[in-house]
Design an enzyme around this catalytic site. Sequence first.
Site, mmCIF file in Angstrom:
data_model
loop_
_atom_site.group_PDB
_atom_site.id
_atom_site.type_symbol
_atom_site.label_atom_id
_atom_site.label_comp_id
_atom_site.label_asym_id
_atom_site.label_seq_id
_atom_site.Cartn_x
_atom_site.Cartn_y
_atom_site.Cartn_z
ATOM 1 C CB SER A 77 -0.792 -0.164 1.383
ATOM 2 O OG SER A 77 -2.106 -0.813 1.034
ATOM 3 C CE LYS A 80 -4.603 2.041 -0.547
ATOM 4 N NZ LYS A 80 -4.052 0.945 0.003
ATOM 5 C CB SER A 137 -4.052 2.005 4.072
ATOM 6 O OG SER A 137 -3.449 1.465 3.052
#
Length: 396
Positions: A77, A80, A137
């Site tokens: 993640s 991102k 997230s």
Amino acid sequence: MKKFFYKLTAIIIAVILLLPIGFEVFGEENDSKPQENTLGVPEGSLNLNCKSAILMEATTGTVLYAQNADEALPPASVTKVMTLLLVMEAIDAGTVRLDDTISISANAASMGGSQVFLKEGEEMSVEDLLKSVVIASANDAAVALAEHISGSVETFVAKMNAKAAELDMTSTKFENVTGLDDTAEHHLTSARDIALMSRALVAHPLVLQYSSIWMDTIRDGAFGLTNTNRLVRFYKGCTGLKTGSTSKAGFCISATAERDGLSLVCVIMGAESRDIRNAAATALLDWGFANFALFKEEAGVSEAVCVKGSAKREISGTYPAFSCVVRREELSKIEKKVTLVESITAPTPAGEKIGEIGFCCGEKKIGCVDICTDSEIERIDFFEILWHIFAKSLLI
């Protein structure tokens, strides 16, 4: 007779002023170019318990420490960071507003992993979706934002890769906006590339308003958000930024922190557990703050230099702000030396170099900035000089 002698002398002086006269030229070495990192920290010397790591100073981009920093690895993640960077750019450009309402698509609602359980057709503001991505997230929120900005995830991913190329992220290939890698084949980046995009992201202060939040809510307080980055709560000066973990990627983090004017970006990739990841990030940030400091000189105006061949008798120069990372013990020893030319001969364009400011620590030069004119200097016409002399002589 005496008046005639004065006039003749004035004319001779005027002609001399119009002759092209050279001025001091600085050496060929262009010291204004970005300096290479000469801090002398051996690669991997800290032996952090992870696959790769890097520590970068955010203002200058100076790399303070690297450990296998260029290997392309799955980032989970932490992907991102790039998703958020494009969202921030869209907000700054005015194409997206925080109070815009987004209707959630079936595709966004179908995302697994970390999520805020968006439903197809549900409406949520850009700000709440942004908080969901930064703090929790949320994969579903990331997809919803990407679709809103670019029309489709595929178009948004193309923009992510284009931005990566713009930032010289040479080890990066994005395949999605979330970092989910169960079906991704070549979704990879490196610790160095993550630091580059993290540095670009924190240049947007708005994101730090969300990444430094420990707990918040969406849906009018009905759904709680807790930051996946525990350093925000437990590490002094932490301002964000993004965590990630999958079975392929291990545990990753891009952590940002600031103390005493020094802003650091710490990236850890491929740690075996969340606690090992956080311990490695804490150790690397502690080491950075203990050993380095940021030296800054504000922009300013220099003393004036003489101008020849112009109605303007003298001109001052301006110089830009300067900053560099130094070892903490060197900060109080830095001195600056100003060098200016004796004179400059018209005509000259704006931006003409008339000097420089060098910054040194003992015998070591740590950098310099050019002093340049900020306006054009026009050469005075010969007959204009004669006219001024004649007009003045009438007053003698």
